[in-house]
Scaffold this active site. Structure first.
Site, PDB file in Angstrom:
ATOM      1  N   ASN A  16      39.869  37.248  28.471  1.00  0.00           N
ATOM      2  CA  ASN A  16      39.821  36.928  27.054  1.00  0.00           C
ATOM      3  C   ASN A  16      38.485  36.237  26.809  1.00  0.00           C
ATOM      4  O   ASN A  16      38.149  35.282  27.500  1.00  0.00           O
ATOM      5  CB  ASN A  16      40.975  36.007  26.681  1.00  0.00           C
ATOM      6  CG  ASN A  16      41.094  35.772  25.201  1.00  0.00           C
ATOM      7  OD1 ASN A  16      40.116  35.449  24.532  1.00  0.00           O
ATOM      8  ND2 ASN A  16      42.290  35.921  24.680  1.00  0.00           N
ATOM      9  N   HIS A  47      51.274  39.509  19.601  1.00  0.00           N
ATOM     10  CA  HIS A  47      50.161  40.392  19.262  1.00  0.00           C
ATOM     11  C   HIS A  47      50.626  41.460  18.277  1.00  0.00           C
ATOM     12  O   HIS A  47      51.823  41.611  18.041  1.00  0.00           O
ATOM     13  CB  HIS A  47      49.594  41.079  20.514  1.00  0.00           C
ATOM     14  CG  HIS A  47      48.821  40.160  21.398  1.00  0.00           C
ATOM     15  ND1 HIS A  47      49.420  39.431  22.390  1.00  0.00           N
ATOM     16  CD2 HIS A  47      47.510  39.845  21.432  1.00  0.00           C
ATOM     17  CE1 HIS A  47      48.496  38.709  23.009  1.00  0.00           C
ATOM     18  NE2 HIS A  47      47.333  38.937  22.444  1.00  0.00           N
ATOM     19  N   HIS A  48      49.673  42.232  17.800  1.00  0.00           N
ATOM     20  CA  HIS A  48      49.940  43.315  16.858  1.00  0.00           C
ATOM     21  C   HIS A  48      50.848  44.369  17.475  1.00  0.00           C
ATOM     22  O   HIS A  48      51.001  44.456  18.695  1.00  0.00           O
ATOM     23  CB  HIS A  48      48.616  43.953  16.399  1.00  0.00           C
ATOM     24  CG  HIS A  48      47.772  44.379  17.550  1.00  0.00           C
ATOM     25  ND1 HIS A  48      47.866  45.627  18.134  1.00  0.00           N
ATOM     26  CD2 HIS A  48      46.821  43.706  18.258  1.00  0.00           C
ATOM     27  CE1 HIS A  48      47.014  45.706  19.140  1.00  0.00           C
ATOM     28  NE2 HIS A  48      46.361  44.558  19.235  1.00  0.00           N
ATOM     29  N   LYS A  51      49.702  46.748  20.543  1.00  0.00           N
ATOM     30  CA  LYS A  51      49.343  46.226  21.870  1.00  0.00           C
ATOM     31  C   LYS A  51      50.245  46.865  22.913  1.00  0.00           C
ATOM     32  O   LYS A  51      51.458  46.938  22.744  1.00  0.00           O
ATOM     33  CB  LYS A  51      49.502  44.703  21.890  1.00  0.00           C
ATOM     34  CG  LYS A  51      49.149  44.064  23.210  1.00  0.00           C
ATOM     35  CD  LYS A  51      47.941  43.216  23.047  1.00  0.00           C
ATOM     36  CE  LYS A  51      47.620  42.438  24.306  1.00  0.00           C
ATOM     37  NZ  LYS A  51      46.515  43.022  25.007  1.00  0.00           N
ATOM     38  N   GLY A  57      47.224  39.957  29.114  1.00  0.00           N
ATOM     39  CA  GLY A  57      46.371  39.407  30.170  1.00  0.00           C
ATOM     40  C   GLY A  57      46.093  37.933  29.961  1.00  0.00           C
ATOM     41  O   GLY A  57      46.008  37.157  30.918  1.00  0.00           O
ATOM     42  N   THR A  58      45.970  37.526  28.707  1.00  0.00           N
ATOM     43  CA  THR A  58      45.733  36.111  28.405  1.00  0.00           C
ATOM     44  C   THR A  58      46.947  35.275  28.789  1.00  0.00           C
ATOM     45  O   THR A  58      46.810  34.201  29.386  1.00  0.00           O
ATOM     46  CB  THR A  58      45.396  35.931  26.917  1.00  0.00           C
ATOM     47  OG1 THR A  58      44.217  36.683  26.629  1.00  0.00           O
ATOM     48  CG2 THR A  58      45.180  34.471  26.570  1.00  0.00           C
TER      49      THR A  58
END
Length: 158
Positions: A16, A47-48, A51, A57-58
């Protein structure tokens, strides 16, 4: 992002590129050390709707920050699904939950909870330009660095 100079590569490995997320990862690591293993840890991310990966990953990087601070391997303590589980929470586990909806750019909250108190560390990205700014900062930082693999923690001096 790679930069090649005289045949030698320098690279930033960045799950990120948000500067804020990198600072949050440092805060999460510090909280994990200070609060200790008696605090339960949950990581929520949103998330949207498009995704593809869950957890993101974050979120995994934040889980690694907690696990690393506790001297554990995330693969041993991660709990990705509680469907069908009964009984009390497994001590030392790091739980993950994900939301995929609408146009959410990215939200991550790490919760440390114990009897009588809860500590929450949250990052919300509301515009994708945030990631571009962080990537540019990392690229500028790479100029003149020796060959090697770097992360945002290096870029920010954390």
């Amino acid at each position: 992002m790679w930069r090649k100079r005289r045949g030698i590569f320098r690279c930033c490995l960045l799950p990120n590129t948000s500067v804020g997320v990198s600072v949050v990862a440092k805060l999460v690591s510090t909280a994990a050390l200070g609060l200790g293993p008696s605090y339960d840890v949950e990581i929520f991310e949103a998330h949207h709707r498009m995704k593809r990966d869950a957890p993101s990953g974050t979120a995994l990087a934040l889980g690694e920050a907690v696990a690393g601070a506790r001297g554990r391997d995330l693969r041993e303590v991660a709990i990705y699904d509680r469907t069908g589980q009964s009984g009390p929470r497994t001590p030392g586990g790091i739980g993950f939950s994900s939301l995929r909806a609408g146009d959410i750019v990215g939200e991550h909250t790490v919760t440390f909870a114990a009897a009588g108190e809860r500590v929450e560390i949250t990052h919300r990205a509301t515009d994708r330009i945030t990631f571009a700014r962080g990537a540019l900062r990392a690229a500028e930082w790479l100029i003149g660095r020796p060959a090697g693999l770097y992360g945002m923690q290096n870029v920010l001096g954390l």
